[in-house]
Design a protein around this motif. Structure first.
Motif, PDB file in Angstrom:
ATOM      1  N   GLN A   1       4.354 -38.278 -46.024  1.00 42.99           N
ATOM      2  CA  GLN A   1       4.133 -39.440 -45.161  1.00 42.99           C
ATOM      3  C   GLN A   1       5.461 -40.100 -44.786  1.00 42.99           C
ATOM      4  OE1 GLN A   1       2.071 -42.702 -47.091  1.00 42.99           O
ATOM      5  NE2 GLN A   1       1.122 -43.314 -45.158  1.00 42.99           N
ATOM      6  N   GLU A   2       6.351 -40.255 -45.753  1.00 40.31           N
ATOM      7  CA  GLU A   2       7.655 -40.865 -45.483  1.00 40.31           C
ATOM      8  C   GLU A   2       8.500 -39.990 -44.562  1.00 40.31           C
ATOM      9  OE1 GLU A   2       9.128 -41.384 -49.443  1.00 40.31           O
ATOM     10  OE2 GLU A   2       7.691 -42.981 -49.890  1.00 40.31           O
ATOM     11  N   ASN A   3       8.509 -38.681 -44.827  1.00 41.75           N
ATOM     12  CA  ASN A   3       9.287 -37.763 -43.981  1.00 41.75           C
ATOM     13  C   ASN A   3       8.749 -37.716 -42.561  1.00 41.75           C
ATOM     14  OD1 ASN A   3      10.948 -37.167 -46.145  1.00 41.75           O
ATOM     15  ND2 ASN A   3       9.854 -35.289 -46.676  1.00 41.75           N
ATOM     16  N   LEU A   4       7.429 -37.678 -42.412  1.00 45.50           N
ATOM     17  CA  LEU A   4       6.830 -37.643 -41.074  1.00 45.50           C
ATOM     18  C   LEU A   4       7.113 -38.929 -40.316  1.00 45.50           C
ATOM     19  CD1 LEU A   4       3.403 -35.947 -41.844  1.00 45.50           C
ATOM     20  CD2 LEU A   4       5.402 -34.922 -40.758  1.00 45.50           C
ATOM     21  N   SER A   5       7.114 -40.056 -41.011  1.00 42.58           N
ATOM     22  CA  SER A   5       7.422 -41.344 -40.370  1.00 42.58           C
ATOM     23  C   SER A   5       8.838 -41.337 -39.817  1.00 42.58           C
ATOM     24  CB  SER A   5       7.258 -42.485 -41.378  1.00 42.58           C
ATOM     25  OG  SER A   5       5.917 -42.578 -41.796  1.00 42.58           O
ATOM     26  N   ARG A   6       9.779 -40.817 -40.595  1.00 45.89           N
ATOM     27  CA  ARG A   6      11.172 -40.732 -40.123  1.00 45.89           C
ATOM     28  C   ARG A   6      11.296 -39.758 -38.957  1.00 45.89           C
ATOM     29  NH1 ARG A   6      12.243 -41.277 -45.746  1.00 45.89           N
ATOM     30  NH2 ARG A   6      12.312 -39.021 -46.007  1.00 45.89           N
ATOM     31  N   GLU A   7      10.592 -38.629 -39.036  1.00 48.53           N
ATOM     32  CA  GLU A   7      10.652 -37.643 -37.957  1.00 48.53           C
ATOM     33  C   GLU A   7      10.091 -38.217 -36.655  1.00 48.53           C
ATOM     34  OE1 GLU A   7       8.964 -33.177 -37.004  1.00 48.53           O
ATOM     35  OE2 GLU A   7       9.201 -33.778 -39.094  1.00 48.53           O
ATOM     36  N   LEU A   8       8.960 -38.930 -36.740  1.00 52.04           N
ATOM     37  CA  LEU A   8       8.398 -39.571 -35.547  1.00 52.04           C
ATOM     38  C   LEU A   8       9.374 -40.591 -34.980  1.00 52.04           C
ATOM     39  CD1 LEU A   8       4.635 -40.241 -36.335  1.00 52.04           C
ATOM     40  CD2 LEU A   8       5.598 -38.616 -34.718  1.00 52.04           C
ATOM     41  N   ALA A   9       9.980 -41.389 -35.841  1.00 55.30           N
ATOM     42  CA  ALA A   9      10.940 -42.390 -35.376  1.00 55.30           C
ATOM     43  C   ALA A   9      12.106 -41.726 -34.658  1.00 55.30           C
ATOM     44  CB  ALA A   9      11.439 -43.233 -36.555  1.00 55.30           C
ATOM     45  N   ASP A  10      12.604 -40.611 -35.195  1.00 51.83           N
ATOM     46  CA  ASP A  10      13.703 -39.894 -34.538  1.00 51.83           C
ATOM     47  C   ASP A  10      13.295 -39.424 -33.145  1.00 51.83           C
ATOM     48  OD1 ASP A  10      15.409 -40.251 -36.689  1.00 51.83           O
ATOM     49  OD2 ASP A  10      15.005 -38.273 -37.560  1.00 51.83           O
ATOM     50  N   GLN A  11      12.089 -38.854 -33.028  1.00 58.27           N
ATOM     51  CA  GLN A  11      11.609 -38.375 -31.728  1.00 58.27           C
ATOM     52  C   GLN A  11      11.471 -39.527 -30.742  1.00 58.27           C
ATOM     53  OE1 GLN A  11       8.059 -35.920 -31.901  1.00 58.27           O
ATOM     54  NE2 GLN A  11       8.706 -35.047 -33.842  1.00 58.27           N
ATOM     55  N   ILE A  12      10.899 -40.635 -31.199  1.00 53.18           N
ATOM     56  CA  ILE A  12      10.681 -41.783 -30.319  1.00 53.18           C
ATOM     57  C   ILE A  12      12.013 -42.369 -29.855  1.00 53.18           C
ATOM     58  CG2 ILE A  12       9.789 -44.148 -30.231  1.00 53.18           C
ATOM     59  CD1 ILE A  12       7.528 -43.174 -32.141  1.00 53.18           C
ATOM     60  N   VAL A  13      12.953 -42.537 -30.775  1.00 53.05           N
ATOM     61  CA  VAL A  13      14.253 -43.121 -30.417  1.00 53.05           C
ATOM     62  C   VAL A  13      14.991 -42.222 -29.426  1.00 53.05           C
ATOM     63  CG1 VAL A  13      16.536 -43.712 -31.331  1.00 53.05           C
ATOM     64  CG2 VAL A  13      14.483 -44.536 -32.475  1.00 53.05           C
ATOM     65  N   THR A  14      14.893 -40.924 -29.608  1.00 53.58           N
ATOM     66  CA  THR A  14      15.542 -40.005 -28.662  1.00 53.58           C
ATOM     67  C   THR A  14      14.978 -40.180 -27.261  1.00 53.58           C
ATOM     68  OG1 THR A  14      15.989 -38.408 -30.410  1.00 53.58           O
ATOM     69  CG2 THR A  14      16.020 -37.582 -28.148  1.00 53.58           C
ATOM     70  N   ARG A  15      13.650 -40.249 -27.134  1.00 55.14           N
ATOM     71  CA  ARG A  15      13.030 -40.423 -25.815  1.00 55.14           C
ATOM     72  C   ARG A  15      13.356 -41.790 -25.216  1.00 55.14           C
ATOM     73  NH1 ARG A  15       8.396 -37.425 -24.420  1.00 55.14           N
ATOM     74  NH2 ARG A  15       8.597 -38.467 -22.433  1.00 55.14           N
ATOM     75  N   VAL A  16      13.312 -42.830 -26.054  1.00 57.98           N
ATOM     76  CA  VAL A  16      13.621 -44.181 -25.566  1.00 57.98           C
ATOM     77  C   VAL A  16      15.077 -44.255 -25.112  1.00 57.98           C
ATOM     78  CG1 VAL A  16      13.924 -46.585 -26.307  1.00 57.98           C
ATOM     79  CG2 VAL A  16      11.817 -45.364 -26.868  1.00 57.98           C
ATOM     80  N   ALA A  17      15.995 -43.709 -25.907  1.00 58.98           N
ATOM     81  CA  ALA A  17      17.418 -43.737 -25.543  1.00 58.98           C
ATOM     82  C   ALA A  17      17.671 -42.960 -24.258  1.00 58.98           C
ATOM     83  CB  ALA A  17      18.266 -43.179 -26.678  1.00 58.98           C
TER      84      ALA A  17
END
Length: 184
Positions: A118-134
């Motif tokens: 759960q913790e790893n998936l949360s970080r992975e989702l955050a990385d994907q979202i930040v990349t798209r937002v940036a």
């Protein structure tokens, strides 16, 4: 993408993104990871990031005595970047991450593995979202006009709704698809 480091246009724009609260433990983990990665400055936000999570834990391996030996945890985030001043949706996208884990005889080990996933998936989702937002913020800083959905658009579908929409028809194709006018 991050030209200029922490003082570059994209970094400054990312710091002006406020992450709205997200329900549940996974929501807290994703929001915390997003805030860390975006570098929220605490100043008045120019954008708001709305995120809805959908999680699934699925048993995969099954023995003859009906015990499960493998699980797959899937986490999907439907998110929108909203311009606070206009209410326009600047980005509407989805991120997905999954992890497999072994189910062993020790219940403690299984619980620990599920929490780690759960913790790893949360970080992975955050990385994907930040990349798209940036990426979208970089396009905006360069003057490349991103597609903006007006504030009057209907709210997005629920997180578990299918996200596939038919592609729009190219100009000229729409006219050719219309039935011919009646000559009378």
């Amino acid at each position: 993408m991050y030209a200029g480091g922490g003082s570059g246009a994209v970094a400054r724009a990312a710091a002006s993104v406020d992450v709205a609260p997200i329900a549940g433990k996974s929501g807290w983990l994703v929001r915390h990871a997003l805030s860390d990665r975006l570098g929220s400055s605490g100043e008045a936000a120019a954008y708001r990031l709305d995120v809805r999570l959908d999680e699934k834990l699925q048993g995969l391996g099954q023995l003859s005595d009906d015990t499960i030996t493998r699980e797959r945890r899937t986490m999907r985030a439907r998110y929108q970047l909203v311009n606070v001043a206009t209410g326009a949706i600047v980005l509407d996208a989805t991120a997905t991450a999954d992890a497999g884990l072994d189910v062993v005889s020790s219940e403690y080990s299984v619980i620990a593995a599920e929490q780690t996933a759960q913790e790893n998936l949360s970080r992975e989702l955050a990385d994907q979202i930040v990349t798209r937002v940036a990426t979208r913020l970089r396009e905006a800083s360069r003057g490349e006009a991103p597609v903006v959905v007006p504030a009057t658009a209907p709210p997005p579908a629920p997180a578990n709704a299918p996200l596939v929409a038919p592609p729009p028809l190219a100009p000229g194709v729409a006219e050719a698809a219309k039935p011919p006018a009646d000559p009378q």
